[in-house]
Design a protein around this motif. Structure first.
Motif: not given
Length: 537
Positions: A311-312, A295-304, A147-154
């Motif tokens: 999730i995917r 900031s909106a684009q940054s939020s979209a990047a976090v969601k992505s 489960f570490g890659p969930v944090i490290s990959a982004p």
């Protein structure tokens, strides 16, 4: 906007002035275009590499309209196919160095799974716990890897590959140090879990680094050699850990991890950044071009990043037959490898063998030999079978060979897994010479890695870079979760069923899964047509 242009932009986290489409819009648009454009020699579907080269070529050309600076902006793409900042254009030895270091990080982290196991009797005695309870040190470490890659990959997609390696490794070493100094089993468990989580970026980001350095046409050779390192770690861990535990005590199993980590970390310090968006952003900063994003684009990047990395993968695991069945097969074979960390001492440290802790660890060298042979098999099959298929496809006007041609390693390796299991189980039951048992581990380990090499290449070819990464993430979560669980019931299973039948039970289950790569090879095109994700046809 041409399809290949928005594809590259969306896959590269572009920091330019215009907003890139979301990943779901990209996939939907890609699927629509694929249905509208028939595949023919006059209009073939471009591969990611060809599309990227074409965009790079256009970006180096003069703008078509006065005042248009889109393709001149250093944030958009490379200056041209010969851009020296592009890792694909680095010298061969420079790229080999940058591919080797992540592999060594992967070796260190997976080495930490099995180096712990020879010390289980000493840990049980030191903390007054059962043998099964002591195995939790292996379980929680492996769950950290899952489960570490969930944090490290982004983080690697936002800040680059190098910073993730250089920051996560010291944290890994600190928790390893804490595990070695633990005076209670609870603190040992906590430190082992966070050590696994902090070390996991090497496994998640390493594949991305290789993709930064080498084009898809060389993917098989690089993947085969890269995966040899994290598979060699578990096979060499008991060898070193056995001597450390027997002659120096259980804490030295953690010190061994620490010593190797320091050496690899020192080797990694001269690394350069390989991730394209970060390289382009830094180059633009030197030229005085702002790379700030709304900031909106940054939020979209976090969601992505959240969608892509958690999730995917779970959605693909539940809805995509290719991902589910290959991940199930991979996870089962990988879990047996972890089960052997507990089973080998049970077999070899009792009559008629009566091995010491260090001698029992040496028996894992058979698994190491199987890993080496599997890596060589992957390279040989790529050169002798896949590349001729790829050349014939190119001559026919197709951009690539069918993804099913990636499955040859898995098909031949599928026979090695049950062969090794039945051989080991009944040779041990009959009390055969210890060398017979060690040799039996070779075909099992060979088949295990052959299967994983094919699965990684096959899913990446089918789903492309972005969704392929999610498919591999699902595979990793499944593999390490089963790998964490299987050792917990090993002792009870082998004591109740005996070595012969316990290992044969695993062999029978592997026989049930053996047809998976063969069915995918035969029915792959039909299965891909029903995919919910954009796939290569």
């Amino acid at each position: 906007m041409p399809r290949e242009e928005w594809y590259v932009m969306s896959g590269s986290d572009i920091h330019g002035g215009e907003t890139s489409p979301s990943i779901f819009e990209v996939e939907k648009h890609a699927a629509t275009n694929d249905k509208q454009k028939p595949i023919s020699p006059g209009n073939p579907r471009r591969s990611e590499e060809e599309a990227e080269k074409q965009l790079a070529h256009r970006s180096s050309s003069p703008p078509q309209h006065e005042g248009t600076t889109k393709h001149q902006n250093p944030l958009d793409d490379w200056n041209g196919p010969a851009d020296l900042d592009n890792p694909h254009n680095w010298g061969t030895w420079t790229r080999v160095y940058h591919a080797t270091v992540p592999g060594l990080f992967g070796f260190v982290v997976t080495f930490g799974t099995s180096v712990y196991t020879p010390a289980l009797p000493l840990i049980s005695t030191s903390f007054h716990i059962s043998h099964t309870t002591a195995l939790l040190g292996l379980t929680v470490y492996t769950l950290g890897l899952a489960f570490g890659p969930v944090i490290s990959a982004p983080l690697s997609e936002t800040h680059g590959r190098k910073i993730v390696y250089l920051v996560s490794s010291p944290i890994f070493m600190l928790f390893t140090l804490g595990a070695g100094f633990s005076n209670s089993f609870a603190s040992l468990i906590v430190c082992r879990f966070f050590a696994g989580m902090a070390g996991s970026p090497a496994l998640a980001v390493g594949a991305g680094t290789n993709a930064d350095l080498f084009p898809p046409s060389r993917r098989a050779v690089v993947t085969s050699l890269f995966l040899m390192a994290p598979f060699a770690g578990p096979s060499l861990g008991p060898v070193i850990g056995g001597f450390a535990a027997q002659y120096k005590g259980w804490r030295w199993t953690q010190w061994c991890m620490l010593f190797i980590s320091v050496a690899v970390y020192a080797l990694a310090l001269p690394m350069k950044e390989t991730y394209k968006p970060v390289i382009l952003a830094r180059r633009a900063k030197k030229l005085g071009i702002s790379a700030e994003k709304p900031s909106a684009q940054s939020s979209a990047a976090v969601k992505s990043s959240l969608v892509q990395n958690f999730i995917r993968p779970l959605h693909m695991l539940c809805t995509e037959p290719v991902v589910f069945f290959l991940s199930l097969y991979n996870a089962f074979a990988f879990a047996i490898l972890f089960l052997f960390f507990a089973a080998f001492p049970l077999v070899f440290q009792r009559p008629p063998y009566n091995f010491t802790t260090s001698q029992s660890g040496l028996t894992f060298l058979g698994i190491g030999l199987g890993v080496l042979l599997a890596s060589l098999t992957g390279v040989l099959i790529d050169r002798s079978i896949y590349q001729p298929q790829h050349q014939r496809a190119s001559a026919a006007g197709k951009p690539h060979a069918q993804p099913e041609h990636r499955l040859y390693s898995a098909m031949v390796g599928s026979f090695g897994i049950p062969l090794g299991l039945f051989w080991f189980g009944w040779a041990a039951e009959a009390g055969r010479h210890w060398a017979v048992l060690v040799v039996a581990a070779v075909p099992f380990a060979w088949g295990n890695l052959c299967l994983f090499i094919s699965a990684a290449l096959f899913m990446t070819d089918i789903y492309g870079p972005r969704n392929g990464a999610s498919a591999l993430a699902a595979n990793g979560i499944f593999r390490y979760t089963l790998g964490a669980v299987f050792p917990l019931f090993t002792v009870q299973m082998y004591q109740k069923l005996g070595t012969g039948w316990a290992t044969s039970l695993l062999g029978f289950l592997s026989v049930l899964m053996l047809p998976i790569p063969w069915v995918l090879f035969k029915r792959g095109p039909d299965i891909r047509k029903r995919s919910r994700y954009p796939v290569v046809m």
